[in-house]
Design an enzyme around this catalytic site. Structure first.
Site, PDB file in Angstrom:
ATOM      1  N   THR A 228     -14.120  97.496   9.912  1.00  0.00           N
ATOM      2  CA  THR A 228     -14.125  98.108   8.590  1.00  0.00           C
ATOM      3  C   THR A 228     -15.166  97.411   7.714  1.00  0.00           C
ATOM      4  O   THR A 228     -15.582  96.280   8.015  1.00  0.00           O
ATOM      5  CB  THR A 228     -12.747  97.981   7.915  1.00  0.00           C
ATOM      6  OG1 THR A 228     -12.464  96.585   7.704  1.00  0.00           O
ATOM      7  CG2 THR A 228     -11.652  98.611   8.767  1.00  0.00           C
TER       8      THR A 228
ATOM      9  N   ASP B 174      -6.487  97.908 -11.983  1.00  0.00           N
ATOM     10  CA  ASP B 174      -6.617  96.503 -11.609  1.00  0.00           C
ATOM     11  C   ASP B 174      -5.225  96.074 -11.160  1.00  0.00           C
ATOM     12  O   ASP B 174      -4.315  95.938 -11.987  1.00  0.00           O
ATOM     13  CB  ASP B 174      -7.096  95.684 -12.805  1.00  0.00           C
ATOM     14  CG  ASP B 174      -7.180  94.195 -12.502  1.00  0.00           C
ATOM     15  OD1 ASP B 174      -6.652  93.755 -11.465  1.00  0.00           O
ATOM     16  OD2 ASP B 174      -7.764  93.459 -13.328  1.00  0.00           O
ATOM     17  N   VAL B 175      -5.057  95.879  -9.863  1.00  0.00           N
ATOM     18  CA  VAL B 175      -3.705  95.652  -9.330  1.00  0.00           C
ATOM     19  C   VAL B 175      -3.133  94.297  -9.723  1.00  0.00           C
ATOM     20  O   VAL B 175      -1.953  94.040  -9.475  1.00  0.00           O
ATOM     21  CB  VAL B 175      -3.666  95.809  -7.792  1.00  0.00           C
ATOM     22  CG1 VAL B 175      -4.057  97.219  -7.392  1.00  0.00           C
ATOM     23  CG2 VAL B 175      -4.545  94.770  -7.101  1.00  0.00           C
TER      24      VAL B 175
ATOM     25  N   TYR C 296      -4.969  83.865   2.263  1.00  0.00           N
ATOM     26  CA  TYR C 296      -4.751  85.105   3.014  1.00  0.00           C
ATOM     27  C   TYR C 296      -3.595  84.930   3.991  1.00  0.00           C
ATOM     28  O   TYR C 296      -2.701  85.776   4.082  1.00  0.00           O
ATOM     29  CB  TYR C 296      -6.027  85.483   3.766  1.00  0.00           C
ATOM     30  CG  TYR C 296      -6.040  86.898   4.297  1.00  0.00           C
ATOM     31  CD1 TYR C 296      -6.213  87.984   3.449  1.00  0.00           C
ATOM     32  CD2 TYR C 296      -5.901  87.159   5.662  1.00  0.00           C
ATOM     33  CE1 TYR C 296      -6.250  89.287   3.928  1.00  0.00           C
ATOM     34  CE2 TYR C 296      -5.933  88.455   6.152  1.00  0.00           C
ATOM     35  CZ  TYR C 296      -6.107  89.510   5.282  1.00  0.00           C
ATOM     36  OH  TYR C 296      -6.136  90.790   5.764  1.00  0.00           O
TER      37      TYR C 296
ATOM     38  N   LYS D 191      -0.190  87.091   3.333  1.00  0.00           N
ATOM     39  CA  LYS D 191       0.109  88.132   4.314  1.00  0.00           C
ATOM     40  C   LYS D 191       1.381  87.807   5.096  1.00  0.00           C
ATOM     41  O   LYS D 191       2.099  88.713   5.538  1.00  0.00           O
ATOM     42  CB  LYS D 191      -1.076  88.336   5.256  1.00  0.00           C
ATOM     43  CG  LYS D 191      -2.284  88.971   4.576  1.00  0.00           C
ATOM     44  CD  LYS D 191      -1.967  90.327   3.968  1.00  0.00           C
ATOM     45  CE  LYS D 191      -3.192  91.049   3.444  1.00  0.00           C
ATOM     46  NZ  LYS D 191      -2.870  92.381   2.883  1.00  0.00           N
TER      47      LYS D 191
END
Length: 266
Positions: free
Chosen positions: A197, A68-69, A162, A166
């Site tokens: 993806t 779990d990052v 996001y 980013k």
């Protein structure tokens, strides 16, 4: 065999449900094909193991690791596993990231919980993963860190967390590059554009209640180069270059992999 005898950690080496191949899985497969021993890290151990099994089919060397990052202790364990298993770490590839799947939204709609979750996954995880590999790479006097940001960092993008995380990834990568150049460590960041993806297309199809074909057509139409999205292999090939000795004099670079989207102005 551009990564022969190298050890690589690919964080986000599994992938979301859907068609095609994700950036992380494609990168893990590419690194292994080029001779690296790859620790395939994902919160979904079964998905990471699928990647390992694909590598094994081609006679590559890999192992799966669940993490779990958002938890620093698990990122530390990830690095310790790779070092203990293979004796060194040459490449750290940070590929994790969420937007809609993490509850991201426009400013007036986003919740505090969703914002915090996106920051923890997209940015904090990469900072702490680097924190744990840098001492090893400094001792080796070598290493390459590749972070995956997004074209959302430099173009219009509606969802708050996001876009912010980013963008921060670019600044953090530049800092990593400058602070660690004297140790022979390189750090670069890739900005994928519109990619075909599972995370990018299938997640949107579910979220917006549209068919995959509709989402594909909408995204394809926005890409200058051949009006066709890129794939995970395009990101993987860029990562391979940045991880290899061919990029030995390249650090602190922001590399768009975007089919020409970044050259449009206005």
């Amino acid at each position: 065999m551009r990564l022969k005898d190298r050890v690589a950690i690919v964080v986000g080496a599994g992938q979301s449900p859907g068609e095609g191949i994700g950036n992380g899985r494609a990168t893990a497969l590419t690194f292994a094909r080029e001779g690296a021993k790859v620790l395939c890290v994902d919160h979904n151990l079964a998905s990471a193991q699928e990647t390992v099994d694909m590598i094994a089919e081609s006679h590559g060397v890999a192992a799966a690791f669940r993490a779990d990052v958002t938890k620093n202790t698990e990122l530390k364990g990830m690095v310790e596993d790779a070092k203990g298993r293979w004796g060194r770490i040459d490449v750290l590839h940070n590929n994790v990231g969420v937007s809609l799947a993490g509850g991201d939204a426009e400013l007036l709609d986003i919740s505090e919980e969703a914002f915090d979750r996106c920051v923890a996954i997209n940015l904090k995880s990469c900072v702490w993963a680097a924190r744990h590999v840098i001492p090893i790479m400094r001792q080796q006097r070598s290493g390459a860190i590749i972070n995956i940001s997004s074209m959302a960092a430099i173009t219009t993008y509606p969802y708050v967390a996001y876009k912010a995380t980013k963008s921060a990834m670019v600044a953090f990568t530049e800092q990593l590059a400058y602070q660690n150049a004297q140790y022979g460590i390189r750090a670069n960041v890739i900005l994928p554009g519109l990619m075909n993806t599972p995370m990018a297309v299938d997640t949107r199809a579910r979220e917006f209640r549209k068919s995959r074909a509709e989402i594909e057509a909408e995204r394809d139409s926005k890409v200058p180069l051949r009006q066709k999205m890129g794939t995970g292999w395009d990101v993987a090939n860029a990562a391979l270059f940045l991880a290899s000795d061919e990029a030995s004099f390249i650090t602190g670079v922001t590399l768009p992999v975007d089919g020409g989207a970044s050259v449009r102005r206005g």
